[in-house]
Scaffold this motif. Sequence first.
Motif, PDB file in Angstrom:
ATOM      1  N   UNK A  11      15.568   5.349 -16.447  1.00  0.00           N
ATOM      2  CA  UNK A  11      14.976   4.076 -16.855  1.00  0.00           C
ATOM      3  C   UNK A  11      13.566   3.969 -16.272  1.00  0.00           C
ATOM      4  N   UNK A  12      12.645   3.475 -17.108  1.00  0.00           N
ATOM      5  CA  UNK A  12      11.241   3.331 -16.674  1.00  0.00           C
ATOM      6  C   UNK A  12      11.083   1.959 -16.013  1.00  0.00           C
ATOM      7  N   UNK A  13      10.566   1.961 -14.797  1.00  0.00           N
ATOM      8  CA  UNK A  13      10.413   0.654 -14.142  1.00  0.00           C
ATOM      9  C   UNK A  13       9.132   0.582 -13.332  1.00  0.00           C
ATOM     10  N   UNK A  14       8.791  -0.660 -12.973  1.00  0.00           N
ATOM     11  CA  UNK A  14       7.608  -0.926 -12.142  1.00  0.00           C
ATOM     12  C   UNK A  14       8.020  -1.795 -10.972  1.00  0.00           C
ATOM     13  N   UNK A  15       7.337  -1.624  -9.855  1.00  0.00           N
ATOM     14  CA  UNK A  15       7.507  -2.522  -8.707  1.00  0.00           C
ATOM     15  C   UNK A  15       6.324  -3.494  -8.691  1.00  0.00           C
ATOM     16  N   UNK A  16       6.630  -4.780  -8.579  1.00  0.00           N
ATOM     17  CA  UNK A  16       5.576  -5.805  -8.496  1.00  0.00           C
ATOM     18  C   UNK A  16       5.566  -6.343  -7.065  1.00  0.00           C
ATOM     19  N   UNK A  17       4.439  -6.175  -6.394  1.00  0.00           N
ATOM     20  CA  UNK A  17       4.322  -6.566  -4.984  1.00  0.00           C
ATOM     21  C   UNK A  17       4.532  -5.331  -4.125  1.00  0.00           C
ATOM     22  N   UNK A  18       3.450  -4.849  -3.549  1.00  0.00           N
ATOM     23  CA  UNK A  18       3.521  -3.585  -2.818  1.00  0.00           C
ATOM     24  C   UNK A  18       3.137  -3.834  -1.362  1.00  0.00           C
ATOM     25  N   UNK A  43      -1.365  -8.010  -6.743  1.00  0.00           N
ATOM     26  CA  UNK A  43      -2.601  -8.765  -7.014  1.00  0.00           C
ATOM     27  C   UNK A  43      -3.739  -8.240  -6.146  1.00  0.00           C
ATOM     28  N   UNK A  44      -3.381  -7.568  -5.057  1.00  0.00           N
ATOM     29  CA  UNK A  44      -4.364  -6.824  -4.264  1.00  0.00           C
ATOM     30  C   UNK A  44      -4.389  -5.397  -4.831  1.00  0.00           C
ATOM     31  N   UNK A  45      -5.325  -5.187  -5.765  1.00  0.00           N
ATOM     32  CA  UNK A  45      -5.318  -3.942  -6.539  1.00  0.00           C
ATOM     33  C   UNK A  45      -5.484  -2.713  -5.638  1.00  0.00           C
ATOM     34  N   UNK A  46      -6.344  -2.830  -4.636  1.00  0.00           N
ATOM     35  CA  UNK A  46      -6.587  -1.679  -3.743  1.00  0.00           C
ATOM     36  C   UNK A  46      -5.284  -1.260  -3.036  1.00  0.00           C
ATOM     37  N   UNK A  47      -4.484  -2.252  -2.678  1.00  0.00           N
ATOM     38  CA  UNK A  47      -3.200  -1.981  -2.020  1.00  0.00           C
ATOM     39  C   UNK A  47      -2.272  -1.234  -2.976  1.00  0.00           C
ATOM     40  N   UNK A  48      -2.248  -1.707  -4.220  1.00  0.00           N
ATOM     41  CA  UNK A  48      -1.387  -1.060  -5.227  1.00  0.00           C
ATOM     42  C   UNK A  48      -1.852   0.370  -5.465  1.00  0.00           C
ATOM     43  N   UNK A  49      -3.169   0.568  -5.525  1.00  0.00           N
ATOM     44  CA  UNK A  49      -3.702   1.915  -5.785  1.00  0.00           C
ATOM     45  C   UNK A  49      -3.352   2.850  -4.627  1.00  0.00           C
ATOM     46  N   UNK A  50      -3.489   2.353  -3.393  1.00  0.00           N
ATOM     47  CA  UNK A  50      -3.155   3.193  -2.220  1.00  0.00           C
ATOM     48  C   UNK A  50      -1.677   3.575  -2.234  1.00  0.00           C
ATOM     49  N   UNK A  61      -1.633  -1.630 -11.579  1.00  0.00           N
ATOM     50  CA  UNK A  61      -2.109  -2.891 -12.171  1.00  0.00           C
ATOM     51  C   UNK A  61      -2.338  -3.925 -11.072  1.00  0.00           C
ATOM     52  N   UNK A  62      -3.281  -4.832 -11.369  1.00  0.00           N
ATOM     53  CA  UNK A  62      -3.509  -5.957 -10.464  1.00  0.00           C
ATOM     54  C   UNK A  62      -2.934  -7.246 -11.031  1.00  0.00           C
ATOM     55  N   UNK A  63      -2.442  -7.171 -12.250  1.00  0.00           N
ATOM     56  CA  UNK A  63      -1.914  -8.373 -12.906  1.00  0.00           C
ATOM     57  C   UNK A  63      -0.602  -8.023 -13.612  1.00  0.00           C
TER      58      UNK A  63
END
Length: 339
Positions: A11-18, A43-50, A61-63
């Motif tokens: 199943x394809x999934x995403x985590x929101x809030x990293x 929402x803190x895109x840099x955090x998600x990218x790291x 994603x940031x949104x």
Amino acid sequence: MTTNQTKAGGLRFAVIGVGFWAQFQIGAWKELPGARLVALCDRDFAKARAAAERFGVPKVYGDAGEMLRSEPLDFVDVAVGPEAHEQLVLLAARHHKAVICQKPMAFELAACERMVAACRDAGIPFLIHENFRWQTPMRRVKALLDSSIIGRPFRAHIQFSHGDIALFESQPYLFTQPHFALYDMGPHLLDLPRFFFGEPQTLYAREFHLDLRFAGEDIVSVMLGYDRLTCHCELTWRTTDYEVFVEGESGTVKWGADGKLTISTEAGTTTDVLTPRYYAWSDPRYGFAHPSIVDTNADLLAALRGEAAAATTGDDNLKTMKLLFAALRSAATNTVVQL
Ligand SMILES: NC(=O)c1ccc[n+]([C@@H]2O[C@H](COP(=O)([O-])OP(=O)(O)OC[C@H]3O[C@@H](n4cnc5c(N)ncnc54)[C@H](O)[C@@H]3O)[C@@H](O)[C@H]2O)c1
């Protein structure tokens, strides 16, 4: 993509809030075949990218709205703080995406009810990541109770503390949260009696605010009344050890922070020493809590794959949250709540 194709590749999934907890949540997901983490959102895109770089996740994603519009996901795992749970669960429901949400479901009962209703109306699974009942010692205690080895239980004592975990570093938001202890550990504390003994009929709670570094209370006692069983639930900051102690008509079961699971009956006393399984991503200070994330996720994933019913659905967790809000009400009014 057909359901079968999706299942074949996971199943394809995403985590929101990293944030803090997501690092363990993602580590645990990586232990399981059958789910592919395809995107991270914060929402803190840099955090998600790291985090995406660290865990090898292809999309960032940031949104969350943009992600849900763009990605063909089977489910989302919401790991933001409780104040944003409702907003994101309702968003997932609008996109008809199955959703897993961290505890506590929300800070208000009405919000919990709106979340459960929105997912039910959208026809999507709504699951809560309640991991304490998946900890190895809790599974062992439950199996012993079900085996009737100690006979009918008449009294139980469940106590937790935040231990010596450095909350200031890892979860600074807990210091300003109202009802610190009940909001943070309360969902776990009140879910376990339901797991062990089913639904109580009465509740009486007291809470105190001793450690002034916290805005909310740090000492909680809840007494749950069942037919011929009383369950005492205790929560404190630092001063107690973990313990589950159940007295039955023909014996006792005790699990303690020393890792010992002790069963005493007329036949004698036996003790097992339980040790948590460690993973590369888990923090040993969290004992059985981090490895239990893998088992929790496995249970939720099986439900999302249509293979079994999940233990901790939104509907089930709503009963735990009703106990939590009843505890707040009882403590505020110094009254016994009939459930
Ligand atoms: N099961 C457990 O034992 C356990 C332990 C710790 C935390 N938790 C739960 O995990 C959840 C997260 O806690 P945490 O300590 O990781 O918090 P955190 O503050 O460290 O992380 C939350 C992250 O969510 C992001 N975020 C907030 N609103 C957002 C939005 N609308 N869209 C996208 N990103 C958003 C923030 O930028 C932050 O990075 C909480 O519900 C907490 O209770 C569970």
